[in-house]
Design an enzyme around this catalytic site. Structure first.
Site, PDB file in Angstrom:
ATOM      1  N   HIS A 179       0.831  -1.211   0.000  1.00  0.00           N
ATOM      2  CA  HIS A 179       0.000   0.000   0.000  1.00  0.00           C
ATOM      3  C   HIS A 179       0.861   1.256   0.000  1.00  0.00           C
ATOM      4  O   HIS A 179       2.083   1.206   0.181  1.00  0.00           O
ATOM      5  CB  HIS A 179      -0.966  -0.007   1.187  1.00  0.00           C
ATOM      6  CG  HIS A 179      -0.313   0.055   2.537  1.00  0.00           C
ATOM      7  ND1 HIS A 179       0.128   1.219   3.104  1.00  0.00           N
ATOM      8  CD2 HIS A 179      -0.051  -0.928   3.448  1.00  0.00           C
ATOM      9  CE1 HIS A 179       0.626   0.980   4.306  1.00  0.00           C
ATOM     10  NE2 HIS A 179       0.545  -0.331   4.527  1.00  0.00           N
ATOM     11  N   CYS A 195       3.397  -4.969   6.478  1.00  0.00           N
ATOM     12  CA  CYS A 195       2.977  -4.536   5.147  1.00  0.00           C
ATOM     13  C   CYS A 195       4.150  -3.932   4.380  1.00  0.00           C
ATOM     14  O   CYS A 195       5.139  -3.488   4.954  1.00  0.00           O
ATOM     15  CB  CYS A 195       1.845  -3.519   5.249  1.00  0.00           C
ATOM     16  SG  CYS A 195       0.285  -4.227   5.837  1.00  0.00           S
TER      17      CYS A 195
END
Length: 231
Positions: A179, A195
């Protein structure tokens, strides 16, 4: 015979000679600092999105981490395969003819990193951030953004940034994402809860070319302890 007048005259000449022959003081010539190179134009401010994306400031991003086309270190991988090298903090998108687009990323801190092969299940523009229970256990102040409370609205304060790619393994959500929302100063470092974080300009580019259902391979880290997770 030298009288007092001669001594005075000779003394004045000596002073004059001393003034003209004394070595001049050394002047320190400071070497001017080399300015950092300007960032590529594709890191300019993005103004056609629902929320503003600021430009990447000159000198905040190591040129090694700029988006660029390179020879693919894994030329046997199918077009669209995404490979992440956490130790180098680099993400590769496999192109054709042995080439790849390479992006700088921030990766998971020690104790939060994940490795293996996942599937790109779906993508989202300006996603909500539904904070996992594990994160809330570490940071109770994030409880208002839990799944039960509907998560955090999209926008500049949302750490998911402008785009998110969701990774599944054997049909199960890994809870790991690729992301946006990364700060240029954090690229190349281990700062997240697993992440893969990218600059918003880069994750928008990856979002547009990503292949639904492609393999996402996260290589195992071979380094020692890293920094603590920001969230």
């Amino acid at each position: 015979m030298l009288n007092r007048r001669h001594f005075v005259a000779l003394g004045g000449m000596g002073l004059l000679a001393a003034c003209t022959t004394a070595p001049e003081p050394e002047v320190s010539m400071a070497v001017p600092a080399v300015p950092p190179p300007p960032v590529p134009d594709f890191y300019a401010a993005v103004t056609d999105e629902p929320y503003p994306i600021p430009a990447i400031e000159r000198g905040t991003l190591d040129p090694r981490l700029w988006r660029q086309e390179v020879d693919n270190p894994w030329p046997d991988k199918a077009y669209g395969t995404i490979i992440i090298d956490p130790d180098a903090a680099l993400l590769y998108f496999s192109e054709k003819d042995g080439r790849a687009t390479r992006y700088g990323v921030a990766v998971g801190a020690t104790g939060f990193s994940w490795s293996g092969t996942a599937r790109l299940q779906f993508r989202r523009k300006w996603p909500r951030w539904n904070v996992p229970a594990e994160t809330i256990a570490r940071k109770p102040e994030l409880e208002p953004y839990s799944v039960a409370n509907g998560g955090m609205d999209p926008g500049p304060e949302n750490p998911m940034g402008s785009r998110a790619l969701y990774l599944f393994e054997n049909g199960v959500d890994t809870l790991y994402r690729i992301h946006g929302g990364a700060d240029a100063l954090h690229l190349g470092k281990a700062v997240s809860s697993g992440c893969i974080r990218m600059l918003d300009q880069d994750v928008i580019h990856l979002y547009e070319v990503a292949v639904h259902g492609c393999d996402v391979i996260v290589l195992p880290s071979l380094t020692g302890p890293q920094t603590n997770a920001l969230y």
